[in-house]
Every structure is written in C-alpha cells, then in structure tokens.
Design a protein around this motif. Structure first.
Motif, PDB file in Angstrom:
ATOM      1  N   LEU A   1       5.807  -6.522  -5.982  1.00  0.00           N
ATOM      2  CA  LEU A   1       4.757  -6.135  -5.014  1.00  0.00           C
ATOM      3  C   LEU A   1       3.836  -5.150  -5.522  1.00  0.00           C
ATOM      4  CD1 LEU A   1       4.803  -7.010  -2.043  1.00  0.00           C
ATOM      5  CD2 LEU A   1       5.990  -4.777  -1.470  1.00  0.00           C
ATOM      6  N   LEU A   2       4.410  -4.181  -6.444  1.00  0.00           N
ATOM      7  CA  LEU A   2       3.352  -3.197  -7.092  1.00  0.00           C
ATOM      8  C   LEU A   2       2.506  -3.943  -7.799  1.00  0.00           C
ATOM      9  CD1 LEU A   2       6.111  -0.369  -8.128  1.00  0.00           C
ATOM     10  CD2 LEU A   2       4.005  -0.343  -6.261  1.00  0.00           C
ATOM     11  N   THR A   3       2.929  -5.000  -8.876  1.00  0.00           N
ATOM     12  CA  THR A   3       2.051  -5.849  -9.768  1.00  0.00           C
ATOM     13  C   THR A   3       0.994  -6.401  -8.725  1.00  0.00           C
ATOM     14  OG1 THR A   3       3.933  -6.209 -11.325  1.00  0.00           O
ATOM     15  CG2 THR A   3       1.834  -7.274 -11.308  1.00  0.00           C
ATOM     16  N   GLU A   4       1.423  -7.154  -7.658  1.00  0.00           N
ATOM     17  CA  GLU A   4       0.450  -7.733  -6.806  1.00  0.00           C
ATOM     18  C   GLU A   4      -0.621  -6.597  -6.143  1.00  0.00           C
ATOM     19  OE1 GLU A   4       2.402  -9.766  -3.682  1.00  0.00           O
ATOM     20  OE2 GLU A   4       3.577 -11.140  -4.976  1.00  0.00           O
ATOM     21  N   ALA A   5      -0.037  -5.503  -6.165  1.00  0.00           N
ATOM     22  CA  ALA A   5      -1.133  -4.416  -5.508  1.00  0.00           C
ATOM     23  C   ALA A   5      -1.944  -3.839  -6.875  1.00  0.00           C
ATOM     24  CB  ALA A   5      -0.117  -3.187  -4.902  1.00  0.00           C
ATOM     25  N   GLY A   6      -1.974  -4.437  -7.880  1.00  0.00           N
ATOM     26  CA  GLY A   6      -2.879  -4.006  -8.829  1.00  0.00           C
ATOM     27  C   GLY A   6      -2.365  -2.745  -9.512  1.00  0.00           C
TER      28      GLY A   6
ATOM     29  N   THR B   1       0.900  -1.087   0.107  1.00  0.00           N
ATOM     30  CA  THR B   1      -0.102  -0.083   0.072  1.00  0.00           C
ATOM     31  C   THR B   1       0.833   1.219  -0.038  1.00  0.00           C
ATOM     32  OG1 THR B   1      -1.626  -1.263   1.140  1.00  0.00           O
ATOM     33  CG2 THR B   1      -1.769   1.332   1.372  1.00  0.00           C
ATOM     34  N   GLU B   2       1.734   1.383   0.999  1.00  0.00           N
ATOM     35  CA  GLU B   2       2.780   2.393   1.014  1.00  0.00           C
ATOM     36  C   GLU B   2       3.622   2.616  -0.447  1.00  0.00           C
ATOM     37  OE1 GLU B   2       7.004   3.726   3.138  1.00  0.00           O
ATOM     38  OE2 GLU B   2       5.801   2.388   4.060  1.00  0.00           O
ATOM     39  N   LEU B   3       4.137   1.596  -1.102  1.00  0.00           N
ATOM     40  CA  LEU B   3       4.806   1.619  -2.263  1.00  0.00           C
ATOM     41  C   LEU B   3       3.980   2.006  -3.372  1.00  0.00           C
ATOM     42  CD1 LEU B   3       7.271  -1.310  -1.883  1.00  0.00           C
ATOM     43  CD2 LEU B   3       7.792   1.131  -1.480  1.00  0.00           C
ATOM     44  N   LYS B   4       2.614   1.517  -3.358  1.00  0.00           N
ATOM     45  CA  LYS B   4       1.559   1.904  -4.541  1.00  0.00           C
ATOM     46  C   LYS B   4       1.390   3.474  -4.449  1.00  0.00           C
ATOM     47  CE  LYS B   4      -3.105   0.831  -6.068  1.00  0.00           C
ATOM     48  NZ  LYS B   4      -3.323   2.071  -6.272  1.00  0.00           N
TER      49      LYS B   4
END
Length: 70
Positions: A50-55, A21-24
């Motif tokens: 991680l960004l890909t997993e976060a959509g 969430t933070e990186l997104k």
C-alpha cells in the motif's frame, strides 16, 4: 479509519485510497511498517504494498550496519 477495518477484509476503491493516505502520513512521520501493520491488523506485506502504491520512498532497514574492512 484504519482502526475500523476488520482483519482479512478486502480493501478497495476509495477506502483503499484513504487508508493509503493515512498510512503514508504516519510512515512519513516516522512510524515503522511493522507498527503500522500491527495497529491496523493487516500484514506487513499489505502495508508495504500500500505504501509503495502511494508513492512512498521507503526507508532503509536500519539497525546495526556492517563495518567496512580495510
């Protein structure tokens, strides 16, 4: 949150969700994957995954573009 992670430690569960969430948010605000990786002490691949997993819709590479030939 990101600054408290030690390099190479496994990130799972709630901690992983919070980091994602933070990186997104930071990526959406214009920060690059490379700078996110450097500031968190994680690899480019980890941050990308991680960004890909976060959509997140990842941006193009940028830089110089090739001109079309006529």
């Amino acid at each position: 949150m990101a600054e408290t992670l030690r390099k190479g430690t496994r990130v799972t569960g709630t901690e992983r969700s919070q980091l994602a969430t933070e990186l997104k948010k930071r990526y959406d605000d214009g920060e690059s994957i490379r700078s996110l990786a450097a500031s968190t002490g994680r690899s480019y691949g980890f941050v990308h995954r991680l960004l890909t997993e976060a959509g997140v819709s990842l941006r193009g590479r940028g830089g110089a573009t090739r001109r079309t030939q006529n």
